[in-house]
Structure formats: structure tokens, C-alpha cells
Enzyme design. Structure first.
Site, mmCIF file in Angstrom:
data_model
loop_
_atom_site.group_PDB
_atom_site.id
_atom_site.type_symbol
_atom_site.label_atom_id
_atom_site.label_comp_id
_atom_site.label_asym_id
_atom_site.label_seq_id
_atom_site.Cartn_x
_atom_site.Cartn_y
_atom_site.Cartn_z
ATOM 1 C CB SER A 124 -6.193 -29.195 -9.215
ATOM 2 O OG SER A 124 -5.804 -30.387 -9.883
ATOM 3 N N GLY A 175 -17.008 -35.601 3.226
ATOM 4 C CA GLY A 175 -15.748 -36.221 3.617
ATOM 5 C C GLY A 175 -15.118 -36.978 2.461
ATOM 6 C CD GLU A 229 -18.913 -30.230 -6.284
ATOM 7 O OE1 GLU A 229 -18.363 -29.521 -5.432
ATOM 8 O OE2 GLU A 229 -18.382 -31.260 -6.744
#
Length: 424
Positions: free
Chosen positions: A397, A147, A271
Site C-alpha cells: 500500500s 504466496g 519486481e
């Protein structure tokens, strides 16, 4: 850097291959290669059962205790428990990831818990948090979602507006928070048991100050509403999640109240770890499929397309060596995650475009048995093209990644914040 595989690694490889060969049978074998990006709707029940099978085999959480001495105690002598079901060095973690990808085992549905939350808890969590949350992940029983992003605060996480307010009726470590706000682009929220949420716990705080990292149970009817977002592929991996006074225990704040930014940034570093190498094995399989299609359709005779295929192969090799270099570093290279994201996001998007180019006009055509009464399923290459349009947007992005590299690595001035050109 010498990042080679020694005799112990090859023994580990044989063990991994033997286990996969023995267990990837029946319904699990039938689900091979399914459930990847754009196909998360495929074989959900089977893939969740496969997650538990991996847990029983001890293949979830390998390397969690890589710095231990093998006795179940941490290397630091602090008496910390060994949470990983199987000890493995960094090279052995790479071996497992590559072998798993090579046999096209079902796509993991527990990767958020294993690869994101678990290392974050190991780095920032309390002993009680580790004891509560790591074993269910290692057994393949608990699924997690992330989240972070919100409308208006996607790649810019410091702009989150979701709040977590201390319940007036609860105090101390056993108190609770009420979480209110909206998250978006939340992968697999419709299946997850828990969500780690970045929320603002200090009223009036701005940017990265006053944020906390909370662990929130998803089974709260009336307090949590999950709404799927239909994608170009027709599937709904991503979701909007609305929190309306959802409860989170104070004991489930990771890293302490107000330290959410530090924990969230630490998680983003995890990650881009070993899993990126497995991702690249999947990319290589997709590239092989595009090459086969080019040969079948005669497109490989076109020198321009042939050059593009060659470039894709070469760029994939560069990504692999960059990933190995990053894994072998000390972990202080703050720009490495951004470089990795820029490399694979653009590469995968170009591959999707190339998949359509080698087919020509046939790429826009459905199967021969299509009818208006039964809309056709996209094939693998069509799905690759459509899903990969988002690769340069989600997960940060390209514009954000370039800013991070410019500001944090090259030391360039921060991007000026002001009105959009042409506006008053």
C-alpha cells in the site's frame, strides 16, 4: 546517466519486430491486447499457447545470463550454465519489453515465473534448483504464483503465520515439509503449476526471523484449495489459497532454512525491473484511449479536463525517466522500488478517474443492447476505473511504501506501534 540505444540495440529491435510480425498472427493476433489487469479471464488457453510460442522463439528469459561471456559460462568463471535462451544487454531487454507492449501482444501469463522467481533463483538458488526450475519457465511451460500476503499480513510480510513443519518421516536434503496456512490476493493461483511461499519454519519465531522461502507444487488435491475472489470488475484474478499439510521438498527451500526474509526482500527488488517500462507503454496506450474519448465526447474543450490530461502525459514521462534512472543505478537504492510503486499506483488510479470524468454520466451506462437477462460486459475504460481502485493497495500500500522511504532512505524514526486512537 546516458541511457541511449546504440546500433546493436537497434539491430535487436529490428529482430524483435520481425519475430513479432511473423508470429503474432491467427488466434494470437486475435488475442492482442487481451488478458491485462482486470481482464485475466480473456483467452486463457490462447495466451498459454502464446507463452509456449515465446519459449520456442527464445524470448523468455532474455538477459538471464547478461553477465556471461557468451560461451554458456558465467563471467565469474564458476562454470555455471547459461539459462537464458537469448543473450541480451539491459538496453536490449528494455527494447524487447517496449516492442512487445507497442504491438499489444497478449498479456503474459508467465510473468511471475520469468520476472520474479527466475531472477530470485539466479541470485539465491542452488545449481540444482536452477537446473530444475529455470528451463521449464524459459520454455513457457511452467506457470507460477506468489504466496506472500495473508489475512492480517498483507503489506506487512513479517507478520506471516503460515507454517512449514519438517516431516518427521523425512530427513536430510530429501526430506519434506508440511505447509499449513492461508494466503490471499494470490494472482493467477487458479492457473499456476507452482507457488513460491513465504512460511515460518522455526516454531515460536517472530517477525522476520525464522522464515523460509519454499517452492510448493500446486497439484496437491485435498492439500491445497484455491478459492477465487470476485472483484469489482466481475473477474477473479486474485484468489485465497488454503494449505492443509501441503508437501514441499526440503531441497526446494531457496537460500536455506531461516533465510526467507532476505530472499523475499530480494525478490521484491526484482519486481520493479525492466517490466515497469513495458507497463508504462501499456499506460500510454490507455492514456491515448482516454484522450480519444475526450475528443469524441467534447470533454477536451473543458480547460480543467484538458489540464488533467496534460498532467497525466507529463507524469508518465517522469515515470519513464525515473525507471530508466533506476535501471542504470548500481542497485543499492533501497527506496527506488517504493518510489516507483507510489508513482505508478497513483497515476493509474487518477487515469481511471479521468476516464470516467471525460464521459460524464455516460460512464455509468452499459451498452445499448443490455438486458437484465444478459448482464453486460464492462468496456475497457469502465474496467480501467474499477480495477485501478486497488492500485494503491496491492503490491504494498501507499502507506507502507512511504514508511519504507521514511525509515530506510531518510533515516526517520520507525512508526510507533500502539493502540488505535480512541481505543483503550
Amino acid at each position: 546517466m546516458d541511457f541511449g540505444f546504440g546500433p546493436a540495440d537497434e539491430d535487436f529491435r529490428r529482430e524483435a519486430r520481425a519475430w513479432l510480425e511473423e508470429h503474432l498472427t491467427g488466434e494470437f493476433a486475435a488475442a492482442a491486447g487481451q488478458g491485462g489487469p482486470g481482464s485475466e479471464h480473456e483467452r486463457g488457453d490462447v495466451r498459454r499457447a502464446w507463452e509456449r510460442e515465446l519459449g520456442r522463439g527464445g524470448w523468455i528469459g532474455i538477459g538471464w545470463d547478461a553477465e556471461g561471456d557468451g560461451s554458456g559460462q558465467s563471467a565469474g568463471g564458476g562454470g555455471e550454465a547459461s539459462y537464458g535462451a537469448r543473450r541480451a544487454s539491459l538496453t536490449q531487454q528494455v527494447v524487447w519489453a517496449e516492442e512487445y507492449a507497442r504491438v499489444r501482444a497478449p498479456a503474459r501469463c508467465g510473468h511471475v515465473g520469468e520476472n520474479l522467481l527466475a531472477p530470485t533463483l539466479l541470485a539465491y538458488g542452488t545449481r540444482e534448483q536452477k537446473d530444475e526450475f529455470l528451463p521449464p519457465i524459459a520454455r513457457g511451460e511452467a506457470l507460477w504464483c506468489q504466496g506472500y500476503s495473508e489475512p492480517g499480513a498483507g503489506s506487512d510480510l513479517a507478520g506471516v503465520r503460515t507454517t512449514a513443519v519438517r516431516d518427521e518421516n523425512g530427513g536430510g536434503a530429501q526430506g519434506t515439509y508440511r505447509v499449513t496456512g492461508q494466503k490471499i490476493w494470490t494472482s493467477l493461483a487458479h492457473e499456476a503449476d507452482w507457488c513460491f511461499v513465504l512460511a515460518r519454519t522455526e516454531p515460536g519465531s517472530r517477525r522476520h526471523h525464522g522464515l523460509s522461502f519454499l517452492l510448493v507444487p500446486m497439484d496437491q488435491p485435498g492439500r491445497i484449495d484455491v478459492r477465487p475472489i470476485r472483484q469489482l470488475t466481475g473477474t477473479s484474478e486474485f484468489n485465497e489459497v488454503f494449505f492443509d499439510g501441503a508437501r514441499a521438498r526440503a531441497a526446494h527451500i531457496v537460500g536455506g532454512e531461516g533465510n526467507g526474509w532476505r530472499v523475499a526482500m530480494g525478490l521484491l527488488g526484482f519486481e520493479r525491473g525492466v517490466s515497469t517500462l513495458a507497463q508504462q507503454i501499456g499506460f500510454a496506450q490507455e492514456l491515448d484511449r482516454v484522450v480519444r474519448e475526450a475528443l469524441r465526447a467534447g470533454a477536451a474543450a473543458d480547460p480543467v479536463l484538458r489540464d488533467r490530461l496534460t498532467r497525466q502525459w507529463a507524469d508518465l514521462r517522469v515515470m519513464r525517466w525515473n525507471a530508466l534512472r533506476t535501471l542504470g543505478s548500481s542497485g543499492t537504492d533501497v527506496g527506488s522500488p517504493s518510489v516507483a510503486k507510489l508513482l505508478w499506483g497513483g497515476w493509474h488510479q487518477r487515469l481511471g478517474e479521468l476516464a470516467m470524468a471525460v464521459r460524464g454520466t455516460a460512464a455509468a451506462v452499459g451498452p445499448a443492447d443490455w438486458s437484465a437477462d444478459a448482464p453486460y460486459e464492462l468496456d475497457a475504460l469502465q474496467r480501467l476505473f474499477l480495477f485501478s481502485r486497488a492500485d494503491t493497495v496491492y503490491g504494498g500500500s501507499d502507506e507502507i511504501q512511504r514508511n519504507i522511504i521514511a525509515e530506510r532512505v531518510l533515516g526517520l524514526p520507525r512508526e510507533a506501534k500502539g493502540p488505535v486512537r480512541g481505543t483503550p
